[in-house]
Design a protein around this motif. Structure first.
Motif, PDB file in Angstrom:
ATOM      1  N   ALA A 192       3.443  19.941 -40.806  1.00 46.53           N
ATOM      2  CA  ALA A 192       3.947  20.024 -39.436  1.00 46.53           C
ATOM      3  C   ALA A 192       4.887  18.870 -39.115  1.00 46.53           C
ATOM      4  CB  ALA A 192       2.772  20.044 -38.455  1.00 46.53           C
ATOM      5  N   VAL A 193       4.520  17.654 -39.509  1.00 47.17           N
ATOM      6  CA  VAL A 193       5.328  16.484 -39.173  1.00 47.17           C
ATOM      7  C   VAL A 193       6.668  16.502 -39.887  1.00 47.17           C
ATOM      8  CG1 VAL A 193       5.467  13.966 -39.399  1.00 47.17           C
ATOM      9  CG2 VAL A 193       3.385  15.029 -38.533  1.00 47.17           C
ATOM     10  N   GLN A 194       6.671  16.778 -41.177  1.00 49.80           N
ATOM     11  CA  GLN A 194       7.954  16.747 -41.882  1.00 49.80           C
ATOM     12  C   GLN A 194       8.842  17.905 -41.448  1.00 49.80           C
ATOM     13  OE1 GLN A 194       6.051  17.058 -45.806  1.00 49.80           O
ATOM     14  NE2 GLN A 194       7.313  18.827 -46.256  1.00 49.80           N
ATOM     15  N   GLY A 195       8.244  19.048 -41.092  1.00 51.30           N
ATOM     16  CA  GLY A 195       9.050  20.150 -40.586  1.00 51.30           C
ATOM     17  C   GLY A 195       9.654  19.839 -39.225  1.00 51.30           C
ATOM     18  N   ARG A 196       8.878  19.156 -38.366  1.00 50.14           N
ATOM     19  CA  ARG A 196       9.367  18.844 -37.014  1.00 50.14           C
ATOM     20  C   ARG A 196      10.381  17.705 -37.037  1.00 50.14           C
ATOM     21  NH1 ARG A 196      11.553  17.735 -33.229  1.00 50.14           N
ATOM     22  NH2 ARG A 196      10.928  17.762 -31.018  1.00 50.14           N
ATOM     23  N   MET A 197      10.183  16.724 -37.885  1.00 48.84           N
ATOM     24  CA  MET A 197      11.049  15.549 -37.883  1.00 48.84           C
ATOM     25  C   MET A 197      12.302  15.716 -38.740  1.00 48.84           C
ATOM     26  SD  MET A 197       9.190  13.597 -35.927  1.00 48.84           S
ATOM     27  CE  MET A 197       9.277  11.829 -36.071  1.00 48.84           C
ATOM     28  N   LEU A 198      12.240  16.596 -39.737  1.00 48.54           N
ATOM     29  CA  LEU A 198      13.370  16.736 -40.663  1.00 48.54           C
ATOM     30  C   LEU A 198      13.944  18.144 -40.711  1.00 48.54           C
ATOM     31  CD1 LEU A 198      11.971  14.711 -43.714  1.00 48.54           C
ATOM     32  CD2 LEU A 198      13.473  13.878 -41.895  1.00 48.54           C
ATOM     33  N   GLY A 199      13.292  19.089 -40.067  1.00 45.49           N
ATOM     34  CA  GLY A 199      13.718  20.482 -40.167  1.00 45.49           C
ATOM     35  C   GLY A 199      15.109  20.722 -39.609  1.00 45.49           C
ATOM     36  N   GLY A 200      15.754  21.750 -40.115  1.00 47.03           N
ATOM     37  CA  GLY A 200      17.085  22.094 -39.651  1.00 47.03           C
ATOM     38  C   GLY A 200      17.058  22.579 -38.207  1.00 47.03           C
ATOM     39  N   GLY A 201      18.027  22.124 -37.412  1.00 50.62           N
ATOM     40  CA  GLY A 201      18.111  22.535 -36.020  1.00 50.62           C
ATOM     41  C   GLY A 201      16.970  22.043 -35.160  1.00 50.62           C
ATOM     42  N   ARG A 202      16.336  20.955 -35.568  1.00 48.99           N
ATOM     43  CA  ARG A 202      15.194  20.455 -34.801  1.00 48.99           C
ATOM     44  C   ARG A 202      15.637  19.932 -33.439  1.00 48.99           C
ATOM     45  NH1 ARG A 202      14.760  15.014 -34.430  1.00 48.99           N
ATOM     46  NH2 ARG A 202      15.935  13.676 -35.852  1.00 48.99           N
ATOM     47  N   LYS A 203      14.689  19.922 -32.509  1.00 41.34           N
ATOM     48  CA  LYS A 203      14.952  19.408 -31.178  1.00 41.34           C
ATOM     49  C   LYS A 203      14.811  17.881 -31.167  1.00 41.34           C
ATOM     50  CE  LYS A 203      11.775  22.211 -29.678  1.00 41.34           C
ATOM     51  NZ  LYS A 203      10.812  22.931 -28.814  1.00 41.34           N
ATOM     52  N   PRO A 204      15.366  17.232 -30.158  1.00 41.73           N
ATOM     53  CA  PRO A 204      15.238  15.766 -30.084  1.00 41.73           C
ATOM     54  C   PRO A 204      13.775  15.341 -30.053  1.00 41.73           C
ATOM     55  CG  PRO A 204      16.908  16.535 -28.546  1.00 41.73           C
ATOM     56  CD  PRO A 204      16.237  17.759 -29.083  1.00 41.73           C
ATOM     57  N   ILE A 205      13.523  14.151 -30.543  1.00 41.64           N
ATOM     58  CA  ILE A 205      12.168  13.619 -30.568  1.00 41.64           C
ATOM     59  C   ILE A 205      12.056  12.447 -29.597  1.00 41.64           C
ATOM     60  CG2 ILE A 205      11.736  14.318 -32.950  1.00 41.64           C
ATOM     61  CD1 ILE A 205      12.280  11.409 -33.768  1.00 41.64           C
ATOM     62  N   ILE A 206      10.809  12.117 -29.258  1.00 36.38           N
ATOM     63  CA  ILE A 206      10.537  10.976 -28.384  1.00 36.38           C
ATOM     64  C   ILE A 206      10.327   9.741 -29.257  1.00 36.38           C
ATOM     65  CG2 ILE A 206       9.034  10.081 -26.587  1.00 36.38           C
ATOM     66  CD1 ILE A 206      10.656  12.567 -25.818  1.00 36.38           C
ATOM     67  N   GLN A 207      10.877   8.615 -28.831  1.00 36.72           N
ATOM     68  CA  GLN A 207      10.735   7.385 -29.605  1.00 36.72           C
ATOM     69  C   GLN A 207       9.261   7.017 -29.758  1.00 36.72           C
ATOM     70  OE1 GLN A 207      12.650   7.928 -26.956  1.00 36.72           O
ATOM     71  NE2 GLN A 207      14.454   6.607 -26.891  1.00 36.72           N
ATOM     72  N   SER A 208       8.940   6.448 -30.906  1.00 33.95           N
ATOM     73  CA  SER A 208       7.569   6.039 -31.210  1.00 33.95           C
ATOM     74  C   SER A 208       7.521   4.516 -31.249  1.00 33.95           C
ATOM     75  CB  SER A 208       7.113   6.627 -32.551  1.00 33.95           C
ATOM     76  OG  SER A 208       7.137   8.038 -32.507  1.00 33.95           O
ATOM     77  N   PHE A 209       7.280   3.914 -30.098  1.00 36.59           N
ATOM     78  CA  PHE A 209       7.265   2.458 -30.010  1.00 36.59           C
ATOM     79  C   PHE A 209       6.030   1.915 -30.717  1.00 36.59           C
ATOM     80  CE2 PHE A 209       9.264   4.118 -26.099  1.00 36.59           C
ATOM     81  CZ  PHE A 209      10.557   3.703 -26.363  1.00 36.59           C
ATOM     82  N   GLY A 210       6.220   0.833 -31.450  1.00 37.59           N
ATOM     83  CA  GLY A 210       5.126   0.260 -32.218  1.00 37.59           C
ATOM     84  C   GLY A 210       4.906   0.929 -33.554  1.00 37.59           C
ATOM     85  N   LEU A 211       5.743   1.901 -33.889  1.00 32.36           N
ATOM     86  CA  LEU A 211       5.617   2.635 -35.157  1.00 32.36           C
ATOM     87  C   LEU A 211       6.939   2.621 -35.906  1.00 32.36           C
ATOM     88  CD1 LEU A 211       3.708   5.947 -34.328  1.00 32.36           C
ATOM     89  CD2 LEU A 211       2.783   3.882 -35.330  1.00 32.36           C
ATOM     90  N   GLU A 212       6.854   2.987 -37.167  1.00 26.88           N
ATOM     91  CA  GLU A 212       8.037   3.255 -37.980  1.00 26.88           C
ATOM     92  C   GLU A 212       7.971   4.716 -38.406  1.00 26.88           C
ATOM     93  OE1 GLU A 212       8.827   0.276 -41.055  1.00 26.88           O
ATOM     94  OE2 GLU A 212       7.343  -1.004 -40.076  1.00 26.88           O
ATOM     95  N   PRO A 213       8.551   5.623 -37.618  1.00 26.74           N
ATOM     96  CA  PRO A 213       8.431   7.054 -37.911  1.00 26.74           C
ATOM     97  C   PRO A 213       8.911   7.437 -39.303  1.00 26.74           C
ATOM     98  CG  PRO A 213       9.345   6.715 -35.731  1.00 26.74           C
ATOM     99  CD  PRO A 213       9.326   5.372 -36.401  1.00 26.74           C
ATOM    100  N   GLN A 214       9.960   6.773 -39.787  1.00 26.16           N
ATOM    101  CA  GLN A 214      10.475   7.129 -41.101  1.00 26.16           C
ATOM    102  C   GLN A 214       9.427   6.879 -42.182  1.00 26.16           C
ATOM    103  OE1 GLN A 214      14.330   5.579 -42.087  1.00 26.16           O
ATOM    104  NE2 GLN A 214      14.130   6.058 -44.264  1.00 26.16           N
ATOM    105  N   VAL A 215       8.650   5.805 -42.045  1.00 23.14           N
ATOM    106  CA  VAL A 215       7.602   5.512 -43.030  1.00 23.14           C
ATOM    107  C   VAL A 215       6.556   6.620 -43.028  1.00 23.14           C
ATOM    108  CG1 VAL A 215       5.744   3.908 -43.623  1.00 23.14           C
ATOM    109  CG2 VAL A 215       7.967   3.027 -42.898  1.00 23.14           C
ATOM    110  N   ILE A 216       6.168   7.071 -41.835  1.00 23.21           N
ATOM    111  CA  ILE A 216       5.158   8.131 -41.742  1.00 23.21           C
ATOM    112  C   ILE A 216       5.679   9.426 -42.345  1.00 23.21           C
ATOM    113  CG2 ILE A 216       3.811   9.523 -40.113  1.00 23.21           C
ATOM    114  CD1 ILE A 216       3.824   7.113 -38.232  1.00 23.21           C
ATOM    115  N   VAL A 217       6.921   9.768 -42.046  1.00 25.52           N
ATOM    116  CA  VAL A 217       7.498  10.997 -42.599  1.00 25.52           C
ATOM    117  C   VAL A 217       7.614  10.899 -44.118  1.00 25.52           C
ATOM    118  CG1 VAL A 217       9.553  12.451 -42.632  1.00 25.52           C
ATOM    119  CG2 VAL A 217       8.718  11.550 -40.470  1.00 25.52           C
TER     120      VAL A 217
END
Length: 555
Positions: free
Chosen positions: A78-103
């Protein structure tokens, strides 16, 4: 070398073809806790316990329970599809995190599972396709047991186990003496036995992969440098467009994380920052300091700039005893959306950098004080407790007629849900010691249960086409608007020290804001008597240690 990238591509931030490896310096406890979810096992429904007040995830139920994913499989997909999928919608910033590391950890976990599924698919072809009737018989028996065992009635669950044992006994009796001979006799015997041999081999594969995933899960929670290698994001030839696109999507994710555009969702507050727990307003008329003289013309931006410079110095203290950590000071543009909005959209002209800067930012600060439109806020943010606590204080400057209003609001986002801090548990079974029936001993069982081996083997051939697998097995539906941090965050008020930090940070920030404001007003010929008196009252009122629901207006 990577594939050619169009000139001026705003997301081509990397120096070239490199193997993305996450972990190590810069990783935080909150980042590692969420990243560990990609390697977890257990039922996916457990993730629903971590839903927050800001977002609620759902689980789309399986049509065939034998194909349903576990927690780690559903989360990573779910996370990699939502964060990297084609035509995805904008995301909300994740303060205190490194989203790229999680993905990246989600991609790495999926890669490990794909390698396991490739071996399981081979086993299914050799021992399943050639002996399909026997495989269907065993899968049907396990599916029936799984369905009955899922019942809330324990007697029905026990019936499912007894039924499976009964089928095995009947099959064994039939194998002793079949009513026919020849090739059919040999095939029927092999049809029943071959799936068991394949199951034994599959169990070895599943056990090895499960141990690898659990080691990574534990390593992340222990704060170790667990690397998430993603070779598929490295273009090895100029024609590898898929790898190049993945690399650019990861860079785009990091760029969007640095966006200075936020969204206010009514009682839910500013998404990603948490609800507003406190608000302090300094509002007085602009009166010349000397009668008969006009005040010097100035703008809201002049006050904001002075406050910005002072907030940068918050970490300084006149005595050598503790103090604030270095703050992150940022100019924010906040867009209003509905409380139940299912998506957000960035303001026009910001798709390249996800930021509003320069003259456009100043124009919003100086002119958009009343009516529709985005609003400007100057924010000072403290990321504490290894990313588990995010304290944000926003400053808004408005002028309506002759009234200057300086508003300071406090926002706090607490730690990630305790679910993400759970460690893997070994399966154990307790036995009585023969004649010494009053004494017992405990034995550690294999990590993977037999029914889990059957589930993984049944899913393996379908993992090559995820939409079909999600249709039959269900999936995790992420909340929208989606952000990794606020989707699974708790409020900080249940943690005494975190609550203290949030409440204490407001006082020095408010006083610095008022001090800088009074200096600008005095420099421009404004009578600061009333402003100073009001600031003194607010300085005393802010010492009230009670957080409030400032975003809830009771009629």
């Amino acid at each position: 070398m990577g594939a050619a990238v169009a000139a001026g591509d705003p997301y081509d931030f990397s120096p070239g073809a490199q193997v993305p490896v996450s972990g190590g310096a810069g990783a935080t406890a909150a980042t590692q806790a969420l990243a560990s979810a990609a390697y977890r096992d257990g039922p996916v429904d457990e993730l629903l316990k971590a839903n927050s007040d800001w977002a609620t995830s759902e689980v789309k139920k399986a049509r065939i329970s034998l194909f349903e994913p576990n927690l780690g499989e559903a989360f990573a997909r779910a996370v990699q599809g939502r964060m990297l999928g084609g035509g995805r919608k904008p995301i909300i910033q994740s303060f205190g995190l490194e989203p790229q590391v999680i993905v990246e950890h989600c991609l790495a976990a999926s890669r490990i599972r794909k390698q396991r599924d490739a071996r399981l698919t081979f086993i299914m072809v050799v021992f399943g396709l050639l002996f399909l009737p026997g495989v269907l018989l065993w899968l049907g028996a396990f599916q029936l047991r799984r369905t009955l065992a899922g019942s809330q009635d324990r007697r029905v669950g026990a019936l499912g186990t007894a039924l499976l044992v009964g089928i095995a006994v009947v099959v064994a009796i039939l194998l002793v003496k079949l009513p026919f001979s020849g090739f059919l006799y040999l095939y029927v015997r092999a049809m029943v036995i071959a799936p068991l041999v394949g199951g034994f081999w599959a169990k070895i594969v599943c056990e090895r992969t499960a141990k690898d995933l659990r080691e990574r899960w534990t390593g992340l929670l222990d704060g170790g440098t667990v690397a998430a290698k993603i070779p598929e994001a490295v273009p090895s030839t100029p024609g590898e467009s898929a790898a190049e696109q993945l690399r650019l999507n990861l860079a785009k994710l990091s760029a969007e994380q640095r966006s200075n555009i936020a969204f206010y969702a009514g009682p839910k507050g500013i998404l990603g920052m948490g609800t507003r727990w406190g608000s302090w307003q300094l509002a007085e008329d602009l009166v010349p300091a000397e009668p008969g003289k006009d005040i010097n013309p100035f703008r809201s931006w002049d006050i904001v700039r002075a406050v910005h410079d002072q907030l940068k110095l918050l970490e300084r203290t006149p005595i050598n005893t503790g103090g604030l950590t270095p703050p992150q000071v940022e100019h924010w543009v906040v867009s209003p959306i509905g409380e139940g909005a299912g998506a957000v959209s960035r303001p026009g002209g910001t798709d390249a950098s996800f930021q509003i800067r320069g003259s456009q930012l100043q124009e919003i600060c100086d002119k958009q004080h009343f009516g529709s439109g985005d609003r400007h806020y100057l924010g000072v943010q403290f990321v504490l407790w290894d990313g588990q606590l995010v304290i944000t204080l926003l400053v808004n400057v408005t002028v309506l007629h002759k009234t200057l209003r300086i508003e300071v609001t406090g926002h706090a986002l607490g730690p990630t849900h305790s679910l993400f801090n759970g460690r893997p548990k070994n399966r154990t079974q307790t036995f009585k010691k023969g004649l010494k029936f009053w004494d017992t001993y405990t034995r550690t069982l294999p990590v993977v249960e037999p029914r889990e081996v059957v589930r993984l083997a049944a899913r393996a051939p379908l993992t090559w086409y995820p939409p079909l697998l999600e249709y039959w097995g269900g999936k995790l539906v992420l909340p929208e608007p989606f952000g990794l941090r606020h989707a699974w965050a708790d409020k900080p008020w249940r943690h005494r020290f975190m609550a203290d930090d949030a409440l204490r940070a407001a006082t020095p920030v408010l006083r610095v804001v008022h001090e800088a404001t009074l200096r600008v007003l005095a420099d421009n010929g404004v009578d600061t008597t009333r402003f100073a008196s009001r600031a003194g009252n607010l300085s005393g009122a802010i010492q009230d240690p009670t957080p409030r629901q400032a975003d809830v207006y009771n009629a």
